[in-house]
Design a protein around this motif. Structure first.
Motif, PDB file in Angstrom:
ATOM      1  N   MET A   1      30.008  42.056  22.604  1.00 41.89           N
ATOM      2  CA  MET A   1      29.275  43.286  22.898  1.00 41.89           C
ATOM      3  C   MET A   1      30.217  44.472  23.041  1.00 41.89           C
ATOM      4  O   MET A   1      29.887  45.595  22.643  1.00 41.89           O
ATOM      5  N   GLU A   2      31.393  44.263  23.598  1.00 39.57           N
ATOM      6  CA  GLU A   2      32.365  45.347  23.717  1.00 39.57           C
ATOM      7  C   GLU A   2      32.820  45.812  22.338  1.00 39.57           C
ATOM      8  O   GLU A   2      32.986  47.021  22.098  1.00 39.57           O
ATOM      9  N   VAL A   3      33.013  44.872  21.430  1.00 43.98           N
ATOM     10  CA  VAL A   3      33.408  45.243  20.064  1.00 43.98           C
ATOM     11  C   VAL A   3      32.284  46.012  19.374  1.00 43.98           C
ATOM     12  O   VAL A   3      32.527  46.990  18.659  1.00 43.98           O
ATOM     13  N   VAL A   4      31.031  45.604  19.595  1.00 41.94           N
ATOM     14  CA  VAL A   4      29.896  46.304  18.998  1.00 41.94           C
ATOM     15  C   VAL A   4      29.820  47.735  19.525  1.00 41.94           C
ATOM     16  O   VAL A   4      29.615  48.696  18.761  1.00 41.94           O
ATOM     17  N   ARG A   5      29.970  47.903  20.842  1.00 44.62           N
ATOM     18  CA  ARG A   5      29.933  49.253  21.411  1.00 44.62           C
ATOM     19  C   ARG A   5      31.074  50.107  20.871  1.00 44.62           C
ATOM     20  O   ARG A   5      30.891  51.296  20.590  1.00 44.62           O
ATOM     21  N   ALA A   6      32.258  49.521  20.724  1.00 44.20           N
ATOM     22  CA  ALA A   6      33.385  50.276  20.185  1.00 44.20           C
ATOM     23  C   ALA A   6      33.127  50.700  18.740  1.00 44.20           C
ATOM     24  O   ALA A   6      33.466  51.819  18.331  1.00 44.20           O
ATOM     25  N   ALA A   7      32.511  49.823  17.951  1.00 45.50           N
ATOM     26  CA  ALA A   7      32.188  50.169  16.565  1.00 45.50           C
ATOM     27  C   ALA A   7      31.166  51.301  16.500  1.00 45.50           C
ATOM     28  O   ALA A   7      31.266  52.204  15.661  1.00 45.50           O
ATOM     29  N   VAL A   8      30.171  51.269  17.397  1.00 50.00           N
ATOM     30  CA  VAL A   8      29.175  52.339  17.432  1.00 50.00           C
ATOM     31  C   VAL A   8      29.823  53.668  17.802  1.00 50.00           C
ATOM     32  O   VAL A   8      29.524  54.722  17.217  1.00 50.00           O
TER      33      VAL A   8
END
Length: 230
Positions: free
Chosen positions: A49-56
């Protein structure tokens, strides 16, 4: 002499470690704070989830670079040119318009970096390394997109053709250029520094350890040795 033990029929009713009458294995006590949202809270802080938020965040900042490019094109000072029958020259050879264009880009990029870091911190105060990387990468990509947008939508880069269109002795604007390529780092650097400062000042703190009264290790009861009956 042995210490008296508590009879089995007098065990505390809420002892989570006692064995059942059928001889089943003891069960660990349930966490007092576990509830319907506990699993969702753990998933929310998972590395994926942290990687997804960073990508967004990186994608949003990249798209925001279009706005920076439009503002740069609108606010940057123009470099005046003039043509003769032989060549195209700067109208004011001592002008500082070219330096002003670089300075305008840097100031706008710093402002975009500070605002984007504040917004990211507002919506996600936990932070994390992936989020900081997303801020830096998004700021760099946004700066590149802003540079390309300003150059593409600004005055034409074909100076000779433009001079022919306006005619000799008529002033026209030079193409918008970014002389100092280091200005592209203003946005990511400002974003990381502002986010780091906000996290240090207003970020969540680790809970303080609670000290309980007493001695450690505990004093063994009378008639026992190291806490075990003798």
């Amino acid at each position: 002499m042995t210490a008296p033990l508590t009879p089995p029929h007098q065990q505390p009713p809420n002892d989570p470690w006692q064995k059942s009458e059928a001889g089943a294995a003891p069960q660990a006590p349930s966490h007092p704070h576990a509830g319907p949202g506990a699993e969702g809270a753990q998933d929310d802080t998972s590395p994926s989830m942290e990687v997804v938020r960073a990508a967004v965040v990186a994608l949003a900042l990249t798209v925001l670079g279009i706005g920076l490019g439009l503002l740069w094109m609108w606010l940057a000072p123009r470099v005046p040119l003039i043509s003769t029958d032989k060549a195209v020259f700067l109208k004011d050879t001592e002008g500082e318009e070219a330096i002003g264009a670089d300075g305008t880009f840097v100031l706008l990029a710093l402002a975009f970096g500070a605002v984007s870091a504040a917004l990211v911190f507002w919506f996600n105060r936990r932070g994390g390394v992936p989020l900081v990387i997303g801020l830096a990468l998004g700021g760099l990509l946004g700066s590149l997109l802003a540079w390309g947008t300003g150059v593409w939508l600004g005055p034409t880069g074909d100076v000779v053709e433009r001079a022919r269109e306006v005619g000799q002795g008529v002033e026209f604007d030079a193409p918008l250029r970014l002389g100092a390529k280091g200005a592209l780092l203003a946005w990511p650097m400002a974003a990381m520094l502002v986010h780091l400062g906000l996290t240090a000042l207003f970020g969540p703190r680790d809970p303080e350890p609670e000290w309980t009264a007493g001695y450690w290790p505990p004093t063994p009861a009378p008639g026992t040795q190291d806490g075990t009956p003798t």
